[in-house]
Design a protein around this motif. Structure first.
Motif, PDB file in Angstrom:
ATOM      1  N   ALA A  97       0.829  -1.211   0.000  1.00 50.78           N
ATOM      2  CA  ALA A  97       0.000   0.000   0.000  1.00 50.78           C
ATOM      3  C   ALA A  97       0.857   1.253   0.000  1.00 50.78           C
ATOM      4  CB  ALA A  97      -0.927  -0.002   1.217  1.00 50.78           C
ATOM      5  N   LEU A  98       2.091   1.125   0.477  1.00 45.85           N
ATOM      6  CA  LEU A  98       3.020   2.257   0.494  1.00 45.85           C
ATOM      7  C   LEU A  98       4.135   2.062  -0.530  1.00 45.85           C
ATOM      8  CD1 LEU A  98       3.387   2.790   4.363  1.00 45.85           C
ATOM      9  CD2 LEU A  98       1.821   3.915   2.783  1.00 45.85           C
ATOM     10  N   GLY A  99       3.892   1.198  -1.498  1.00 49.46           N
ATOM     11  CA  GLY A  99       4.948   0.847  -2.437  1.00 49.46           C
ATOM     12  C   GLY A  99       4.727   1.377  -3.830  1.00 49.46           C
ATOM     13  N   VAL A 100       5.085   0.549  -4.815  1.00 47.49           N
ATOM     14  CA  VAL A 100       5.040   0.947  -6.226  1.00 47.49           C
ATOM     15  C   VAL A 100       3.624   0.751  -6.734  1.00 47.49           C
ATOM     16  CG1 VAL A 100       5.986   0.556  -8.523  1.00 47.49           C
ATOM     17  CG2 VAL A 100       7.455   0.287  -6.513  1.00 47.49           C
ATOM     18  N   ARG A 101       2.852   1.824  -6.727  1.00 46.58           N
ATOM     19  CA  ARG A 101       1.489   1.797  -7.219  1.00 46.58           C
ATOM     20  C   ARG A 101       1.178   3.152  -7.855  1.00 46.58           C
ATOM     21  NH1 ARG A 101      -2.934   3.136  -2.634  1.00 46.58           N
ATOM     22  NH2 ARG A 101      -4.120   3.172  -4.590  1.00 46.58           N
ATOM     23  N   GLY A 102       0.136   3.181  -8.679  1.00 45.19           N
ATOM     24  CA  GLY A 102      -0.242   4.433  -9.313  1.00 45.19           C
ATOM     25  C   GLY A 102       0.848   4.964 -10.218  1.00 45.19           C
ATOM     26  N   ILE A 103       1.139   6.240 -10.124  1.00 43.03           N
ATOM     27  CA  ILE A 103       2.114   6.900 -10.988  1.00 43.03           C
ATOM     28  C   ILE A 103       3.511   6.335 -10.789  1.00 43.03           C
ATOM     29  CG2 ILE A 103       2.691   8.746  -9.366  1.00 43.03           C
ATOM     30  CD1 ILE A 103       2.222   9.055 -13.206  1.00 43.03           C
ATOM     31  N   ARG A 104       3.754   5.679  -9.661  1.00 44.95           N
ATOM     32  CA  ARG A 104       5.083   5.158  -9.365  1.00 44.95           C
ATOM     33  C   ARG A 104       5.480   4.011 -10.288  1.00 44.95           C
ATOM     34  NH1 ARG A 104       4.187   5.329  -2.745  1.00 44.95           N
ATOM     35  NH2 ARG A 104       3.900   7.604  -2.656  1.00 44.95           N
ATOM     36  N   ILE A 105       4.487   3.354 -10.875  1.00 48.66           N
ATOM     37  CA  ILE A 105       4.801   2.298 -11.852  1.00 48.66           C
ATOM     38  C   ILE A 105       5.530   2.904 -13.051  1.00 48.66           C
ATOM     39  CG2 ILE A 105       3.765   0.645 -13.470  1.00 48.66           C
ATOM     40  CD1 ILE A 105       1.584   0.161 -11.445  1.00 48.66           C
ATOM     41  N   GLU A 106       5.236   4.173 -13.343  1.00 55.44           N
ATOM     42  CA  GLU A 106       5.833   4.841 -14.509  1.00 55.44           C
ATOM     43  C   GLU A 106       7.355   4.908 -14.403  1.00 55.44           C
ATOM     44  OE1 GLU A 106       7.495   8.289 -16.658  1.00 55.44           O
ATOM     45  OE2 GLU A 106       7.204   8.162 -14.484  1.00 55.44           O
ATOM     46  N   ALA A 107       7.858   4.981 -13.177  1.00 54.42           N
ATOM     47  CA  ALA A 107       9.311   5.058 -13.009  1.00 54.42           C
ATOM     48  C   ALA A 107       9.994   3.783 -13.499  1.00 54.42           C
ATOM     49  CB  ALA A 107       9.653   5.312 -11.544  1.00 54.42           C
ATOM     50  N   LEU A 108       9.318   2.633 -13.322  1.00 51.47           N
ATOM     51  CA  LEU A 108       9.883   1.358 -13.750  1.00 51.47           C
ATOM     52  C   LEU A 108       9.475   0.989 -15.169  1.00 51.47           C
ATOM     53  CD1 LEU A 108       9.272  -0.732 -10.488  1.00 51.47           C
ATOM     54  CD2 LEU A 108      11.357   0.450 -11.176  1.00 51.47           C
ATOM     55  N   HIS A 109       8.275   1.440 -15.574  1.00 48.91           N
ATOM     56  CA  HIS A 109       7.739   1.088 -16.889  1.00 48.91           C
ATOM     57  C   HIS A 109       7.117   2.337 -17.534  1.00 48.91           C
ATOM     58  CE1 HIS A 109       8.270  -3.255 -16.267  1.00 48.91           C
ATOM     59  NE2 HIS A 109       7.906  -3.017 -15.019  1.00 48.91           N
ATOM     60  N   PRO A 110       7.940   3.298 -17.917  1.00 49.33           N
ATOM     61  CA  PRO A 110       7.394   4.538 -18.493  1.00 49.33           C
ATOM     62  C   PRO A 110       6.588   4.301 -19.763  1.00 49.33           C
ATOM     63  CG  PRO A 110       9.777   4.384 -18.841  1.00 49.33           C
ATOM     64  CD  PRO A 110       9.414   3.312 -17.878  1.00 49.33           C
ATOM     65  N   GLU A 111       6.861   3.208 -20.460  1.00 46.15           N
ATOM     66  CA  GLU A 111       6.164   2.945 -21.720  1.00 46.15           C
ATOM     67  C   GLU A 111       4.673   2.671 -21.504  1.00 46.15           C
ATOM     68  OE1 GLU A 111       7.267  -0.955 -19.987  1.00 46.15           O
ATOM     69  OE2 GLU A 111       8.319   0.948 -20.267  1.00 46.15           O
ATOM     70  N   VAL A 112       4.306   2.148 -20.340  1.00 49.60           N
ATOM     71  CA  VAL A 112       2.889   1.870 -20.065  1.00 49.60           C
ATOM     72  C   VAL A 112       2.102   3.178 -20.026  1.00 49.60           C
ATOM     73  CG1 VAL A 112       1.252   0.921 -18.397  1.00 49.60           C
ATOM     74  CG2 VAL A 112       3.399  -0.285 -18.855  1.00 49.60           C
ATOM     75  N   LEU A 113       2.636   4.172 -19.317  1.00 47.50           N
ATOM     76  CA  LEU A 113       1.973   5.482 -19.259  1.00 47.50           C
ATOM     77  C   LEU A 113       1.994   6.162 -20.616  1.00 47.50           C
ATOM     78  CD1 LEU A 113       0.623   7.793 -17.707  1.00 47.50           C
ATOM     79  CD2 LEU A 113       2.918   8.638 -17.136  1.00 47.50           C
ATOM     80  N   GLU A 114       3.092   6.069 -21.318  1.00 52.51           N
ATOM     81  CA  GLU A 114       3.194   6.720 -22.628  1.00 52.51           C
ATOM     82  C   GLU A 114       2.116   6.179 -23.577  1.00 52.51           C
ATOM     83  OE1 GLU A 114       5.133   9.158 -23.603  1.00 52.51           O
ATOM     84  OE2 GLU A 114       6.481   9.304 -21.879  1.00 52.51           O
ATOM     85  N   ARG A 115       1.970   4.863 -23.600  1.00 55.31           N
ATOM     86  CA  ARG A 115       0.983   4.275 -24.510  1.00 55.31           C
ATOM     87  C   ARG A 115      -0.450   4.593 -24.057  1.00 55.31           C
ATOM     88  NH1 ARG A 115       5.175   0.222 -25.468  1.00 55.31           N
ATOM     89  NH2 ARG A 115       4.655  -0.962 -23.589  1.00 55.31           N
ATOM     90  N   GLN A 116      -0.661   4.688 -22.744  1.00 52.24           N
ATOM     91  CA  GLN A 116      -2.001   5.036 -22.288  1.00 52.24           C
ATOM     92  C   GLN A 116      -2.362   6.464 -22.687  1.00 52.24           C
ATOM     93  OE1 GLN A 116      -2.944   4.806 -18.031  1.00 52.24           O
ATOM     94  NE2 GLN A 116      -5.083   4.440 -18.566  1.00 52.24           N
ATOM     95  N   LEU A 117      -1.434   7.384 -22.527  1.00 54.14           N
ATOM     96  CA  LEU A 117      -1.694   8.766 -22.936  1.00 54.14           C
ATOM     97  C   LEU A 117      -1.893   8.857 -24.451  1.00 54.14           C
ATOM     98  CD1 LEU A 117       0.819  10.690 -20.636  1.00 54.14           C
ATOM     99  CD2 LEU A 117      -1.672  10.563 -20.414  1.00 54.14           C
ATOM    100  N   ASP A 118      -1.144   8.060 -25.201  1.00 50.19           N
ATOM    101  CA  ASP A 118      -1.350   8.019 -26.655  1.00 50.19           C
ATOM    102  C   ASP A 118      -2.775   7.564 -26.980  1.00 50.19           C
ATOM    103  OD1 ASP A 118       1.234   8.838 -27.208  1.00 50.19           O
ATOM    104  OD2 ASP A 118       2.006   6.797 -27.538  1.00 50.19           O
TER     105      ASP A 118
END
Length: 565
Positions: free
Chosen positions: A360-381
């Motif tokens: 719950a205090l770990g890698v969740r939400g926007i923090r996933i972007e730090a490890l997998h920026p491509e996931v956010l990039e493709r979602q915004l696309d």
């Protein structure tokens, strides 16, 4: 039936208190969920012969697959939060960790029923110790255990009985599969011993419009068949009340609800102060249902459904198609899309989340972007593509933002695609730095569910701590007030999209604190809008000022009632 048939120590007219979740007043007899026989009764023990173990593994695997399939079918036929939690439970039913633990036990000689129970107990202990959002899955996992055991034993699925007359369902807790399947014409009230105001049971009850009170101490002492009066506004259950008084209370509440049902929008106080009343959705079906209400737009489009229960990441085209359905449903209206809020209790199979001591205090939400920026990039696309195809101009916001730098990085990516950027305020640090965050984004949306949990350092699924995770907590509302002031100073909108926005009384307080929009489950839209239309902006401010001087959630609620009710 699991309820005790022994005489109750509760006297007629005694009132039990809990945490109010869904407003409404109902008077009806108590019913309780059915339960499986004890594991010892279903499986007396003994070691399984070695030549029968492979067959027993196959039998177990088939039973688990059947249960998961039924849950997926229910998720497909449900909408909104019910669909989301059912889909997540179906994923858990096919999770290789607990399935593997059960199969290992069978291969060691355990019969499938006992292996299922032992494997689930192992993971229940693990989840409970992890706390936070993982602890929310304990009820789900136990529900899966009971359904698999029933399937193995040739018994009917355990769960909520279908009453032959309107009844009030009382239970220790309810699994999502049970809550999502309730018929609100027969189950007219819901009370639980466990759970908090943001539990799955509470969220689905709110979507269904069933008056609901959680964390009720003494609930287990009420026998089946006892007439009770549930008040989902005040958070009480009256045991065997005077029938005439109970009927009068129900009639008064029904008259008030009928008056509210005539509200058609747009959102505003009685003296004309505008407040956008929006809906929370998770897919096109839910958006089309919300369009039938007076909702002026979408304040929270949860995009997790596109990603959960998938072995591979959805393509840009797949995502754009789903987003386009929601944009089409509210063409020409405000639509706020939240980017992927995964991690913790909503893991993604294709991301490979790290093992964490406290997810719950770990890698969740926007923090996933730090490890997998491509996931956010493709979602915004995909969001930009859906916007182009539908001629829409959606707003987009990131979850679990904690610092201004995180907000700036997200805003830059959104603006590159012509999207209007904002962020969620769920972390206390973000509320304290709201003014700095607003230097980079165009709006804020307060997620009161997580903000309450993180502010109060209290697991929102803990019945013992349910009063701490109540969104009426003055400490939480003080952070809402600070965030709203930052928005006013910057001339930028600040909304609330957490479950707090579905409480008509609290909605008035939020407006008094300076919140400019409220986004709730579609079923709550009319009640919230009607309540706001019955009070002035000055009353809302007076209620907010009164609430901020209190020291507890109960005092805060009472102070608001004194001003507004």
């Amino acid at each position: 039936m699991p309820a005790s048939s022994t005489p109750t120590s509760l006297g007629a007219g005694q009132i039990l208190a809990g945490v109010p979740v869904v407003p409404g007043v109902r008077y009806a007899p108590v019913v309780r969920p059915g339960r499986l026989p004890a594991i010892d009764d279903l499986d007396p023990g003994g070691e399984l012969a070695e030549d029968k173990r492979d067959h027993e593994v196959a039998r177990f695997t088939a039973a688990a697959a059947t249960v998961a399939g039924r849950l997926r079918e229910r998720a497909a036929s449900a909408t909104g939060a019910a669909s989301e939690v059912l889909a997540a439970t179906a994923m858990l039913a096919q999770d290789r960790a607990w399935l593997g633990a059960a199969e290992k036990r069978i291969k060691e000689g355990f019969p499938a029923v006992r292996a299922t129970a032992a494997a689930v107990d192992q993971f229940v202990d693990l989840f409970a110790k992890m706390g936070g959002l993982m602890a929310e899955r304990v009820t789900d996992l136990r529900d899966i255990r009971d359904r698999v055991v029933a399937e193995l034993s040739g018994l009917a699925e355990p769960g909520v009985p279908v009453p032959d007359q309107p009844a009030i369902l009382c239970a220790e807790d309810l699994a999502p599969a049970d809550t999502a399947g309730l018929d609100p014409t027969l189950v007219v009230g819901l009370a639980t011993t466990l759970g908090g105001p943001t539990s799955h049971t509470a969220i689905i009850a709110r979507q269904l419009g069933i008056p609901c009170v959680v964390a009720v101490h003494g609930l287990d002492e009420i026998p089946v068949g006892t007439e009770v009066l549930i008040d989902g506004t005040r958070g009480t259950l009256s045991v065997s009340p005077d029938p005439a008084e109970a009927a009068a209370a129900v009639d008064a509440a029904a008259a008030a609800a009928a008056a509210m049902a005539g509200w058609t929008g747009p959102g505003a106080t009685a003296d004309g102060h505008p407040v956008s009343i929006l809906a929370n959705v998770q897919d096109g079906s839910a958006a089309r249902s919300a369009r039938e209400t007076p909702a002026e737009g979408i304040g929270l489009f949860r995009t997790e459904l596109c990603f959960l229960n998938r072995d591979t990441e959805p393509t840009v085209e797949e995502q754009a198609s789903i987003y386009g359905e929601v944009l089409d449903a509210f063409a020409g209206c405000k639509v706020v899309i939240r980017t992927l809020d995964a991690g913790s209790d909503k893991p993604l199979k294709f991301v490979g989340h790290p093992d964490e001591a406290n997810p719950a205090l770990g890698v969740r939400g926007i923090r996933i972007e730090a490890l997998h920026p491509e996931v956010l990039e493709r979602q915004l696309d995909a969001i930009a593509l859906a916007a182009e195809r539908t001629g829409s101009a959606p707003w987009v916001m990131a979850p679990m933002i904690a610092t201004p730098d995180e907000a700036k990085r997200f805003a830059d990516r959104a603006r590159e695609r012509g999207l209007v950027p904002g962020v969620m305020i769920e972390v206390p640090a973000a509320a304290l730095l709201a003014d700095h965050i607003l230097a980079h984004v165009e709006f804020l949306s307060i997620g009161t569910n997580d903000l309450a949990q993180y502010t109060m350092a209290a697991d929102r699924m803990s019945a013992e701590l349910a009063t701490l995770t109540d969104p009426w907590q003055p400490g939480v509302l003080a952070l809402v007030a600070q965030t709203a002031r930052a928005g006013a100073n910057r001339g930028k909108p600040v909304g609330v999209c957490g479950e707090a926005a579905a409480d008509p009384l609290l909605a008035c307080v939020l407006v008094g604190l300076g919140v400019t929009s409220l986004s709730a489950a579609a079923a709550a839209v009319t009640g919230v809008g009607a309540k706001l239309a019955s009070v002035t902006q000055a009353q809302c401010r007076a209620a907010a000022e009164a609430v901020l001087t209190t020291a507890s959630a109960a005092e805060a609620r009472a102070a608001a009632l004194a001003v507004l009710d």
